[in-house]
Scaffold this motif. Structure first.
Motif, mmCIF file in Angstrom:
data_model
loop_
_atom_site.group_PDB
_atom_site.id
_atom_site.type_symbol
_atom_site.label_atom_id
_atom_site.label_comp_id
_atom_site.label_asym_id
_atom_site.label_seq_id
_atom_site.Cartn_x
_atom_site.Cartn_y
_atom_site.Cartn_z
ATOM 1 N N THR A 212 10.271 14.159 27.395
ATOM 2 C CA THR A 212 9.294 15.073 26.797
ATOM 3 C C THR A 212 9.304 16.448 27.469
ATOM 4 O O THR A 212 9.351 17.475 26.774
ATOM 5 C CB THR A 212 7.880 14.452 26.842
ATOM 6 O OG1 THR A 212 7.878 13.230 26.095
ATOM 7 C CG2 THR A 212 6.854 15.399 26.249
ATOM 8 N N PRO A 213 9.271 16.530 28.813
ATOM 9 C CA PRO A 213 9.389 17.856 29.438
ATOM 10 C C PRO A 213 10.719 18.539 29.142
ATOM 11 O O PRO A 213 10.762 19.765 28.979
ATOM 12 C CB PRO A 213 9.254 17.548 30.941
ATOM 13 C CG PRO A 213 8.552 16.239 31.012
ATOM 14 C CD PRO A 213 9.020 15.479 29.826
ATOM 15 N N LEU A 214 11.815 17.775 29.058
ATOM 16 C CA LEU A 214 13.115 18.369 28.740
ATOM 17 C C LEU A 214 13.091 19.003 27.350
ATOM 18 O O LEU A 214 13.670 20.072 27.132
ATOM 19 C CB LEU A 214 14.217 17.311 28.811
ATOM 20 C CG LEU A 214 14.628 16.834 30.209
ATOM 21 C CD1 LEU A 214 15.709 15.766 30.107
ATOM 22 C CD2 LEU A 214 15.122 17.997 31.060
ATOM 23 N N GLY A 215 12.424 18.334 26.412
ATOM 24 C CA GLY A 215 12.292 18.900 25.076
ATOM 25 C C GLY A 215 11.463 20.168 25.082
ATOM 26 O O GLY A 215 11.812 21.159 24.415
ATOM 27 N N TRP A 216 10.374 20.170 25.852
ATOM 28 C CA TRP A 216 9.504 21.352 25.917
ATOM 29 C C TRP A 216 10.234 22.545 26.540
ATOM 30 O O TRP A 216 10.011 23.696 26.142
ATOM 31 C CB TRP A 216 8.254 21.022 26.712
ATOM 32 C CG TRP A 216 7.271 22.158 26.789
ATOM 33 C CD1 TRP A 216 6.463 22.620 25.789
ATOM 34 C CD2 TRP A 216 7.023 22.995 27.923
ATOM 35 N NE1 TRP A 216 5.714 23.684 26.226
ATOM 36 C CE2 TRP A 216 6.037 23.939 27.534
ATOM 37 C CE3 TRP A 216 7.528 23.044 29.215
ATOM 38 C CZ2 TRP A 216 5.556 24.907 28.403
ATOM 39 C CZ3 TRP A 216 7.046 24.004 30.092
ATOM 40 C CH2 TRP A 216 6.072 24.924 29.683
#
Length: 336
Positions: A212-216
């Protein structure tokens, strides 16, 4: 100044969604075949409950709720990324065929391990990711143009065809299972969150927390891609590499979520749309809100399905479809 106002609004919306989710979680902990008073729920959570309440909350309800929280975030963020990558507001992991590929991976897992529980459950996201990745690779190969790269306009049509193919293969393989395994696997695939344990939480948690942080972090590149490939290139974005990287993140998020909650559709479609209306089109703002909306939708759907329809609870996937289907048709009529 405008950016600061947008960021403030995003934080406010996120806090409201978190509060709503906390309220739904409290209701969910209280409801079920065995009702527990809110005061007893709080006492049990702080370690002062009796044996029966402790067993029900910590061994049955909490793992299920945490699974729906994690999977809802994964599906919401995955849908937001896919809509940005494809530049298509109707894109969704289920519509693109990723859920069908992940379900194929799950059936392969069941075929070899004959169980969805115990320590072998840690391997389920790997199998579903492999199935989702296989579907994504086939879709990319069929939508790739030698001169123009991946054509976003083809993704939906090819995804629908690939989804039909994988669904047929999955059905064929599932019919070869023994009766008990087939029943459990079919309930799992339809979006029934019943029977989840802490081992399933452990299996899903690292995928959501990491991806999720990588996507953000790809929010700016998603903004650039939404302006068109030529504009993105002019802004210094490597279009093909960025698109493949973000597709991999979206596939992993949706596949890992499907591994634990089944092929629940429409969350990856509805959550980004609602988030975009609430906080605007910039991915930096609406991508995390899409994840929180996905969380609220799935937790609420599971709670409604197993509380209102007692003593015969219905799967969360059916409740989500009942909400998402009409909204999908509404958007289709609006985009004509």
């Amino acid at each position: 100044m405008k950016t600061d106002l947008r960021s403030t609004k995003t934080i406010s919306v996120a806090l409201v969604l978190i509060i709503i989710n906390i309220i739904v979680i409290i209701i969910s902990l209280n409801t079920g075949s065995l009702r527990i008073a809110p005061t007893e729920v709080l006492q049990t959570l702080f370690g002062f409950g009796d044996y029966k309440n402790t067993l029900v909350l910590f061994e049955y309800r909490l793992p299920r709720i945490i699974i729906t929280i994690l999977a809802g975030i994964g599906l919401g963020v995955s849908g937001a990324i896919l809509q940005g990558v494809s530049r298509n507001p109707l894109a969704d992991p289920g519509i693109l065929g990723l859920h069908a590929g992940a379900s194929f991976g799950l059936i392969l897992f069941v075929t070899y391990f004959h169980s969805l529980n115990d320590k072998a459950a840690l391997l389920i996201p790997l199998f579903t990711f492999s199935g989702g990745l296989l579907a994504a690779v086939i879709i990319i190969l069929l939508t790739y143009d030698r001169y123009k790269g991946i054509l976003p306009i083809r993704l939906i049509l090819v995804g629908i065809a690939i989804s039909a193919c994988f669904n047929a293969i999955t059905l064929f393989l599932s019919l070869r299972l023994d009766e008990d395994t087939y029943t459990f696997a079919s309930r799992w695939l339809v979006g029934n969150v019943w029977g989840r344990d802490w081992i399933h939480v452990i299996a899903l948690l690292p995928w959501i927390v990491t991806l999720t942080p990588l996507g953000w972090l790809q929010a700016r590149k998603l903004d650039a891609l939404s302006l068109g490939d030529n504009t993105a290139v002019g802004l210094g974005v490597s279009v093909l590499r960025s698109r493949l990287y973000m597709l991999a993140i979206a596939v992993a998020l949706s596949s890992a979520s499907v591994a634990m909650v089944g092929g629940i559709g429409f969350i990856g479609f509805v959550a980004p749309h609602l988030a975009r209306r609430l906080v605007g089109p910039r991915h930096q703002h609406f991508l995390p809100v899409a994840g929180l909306l996905g969380m609220v939708i799935l937790v609420l759907s599971d709670t409604v399905g197993r509380s209102i329809f007692q003593p015969n609870p219905i799967p969360a996937g059916i409740v989500v479809a009942a909400i998402g289907g009409p909204y999908f048709l509404y958007l289709l009529t609006k985009t004509k």
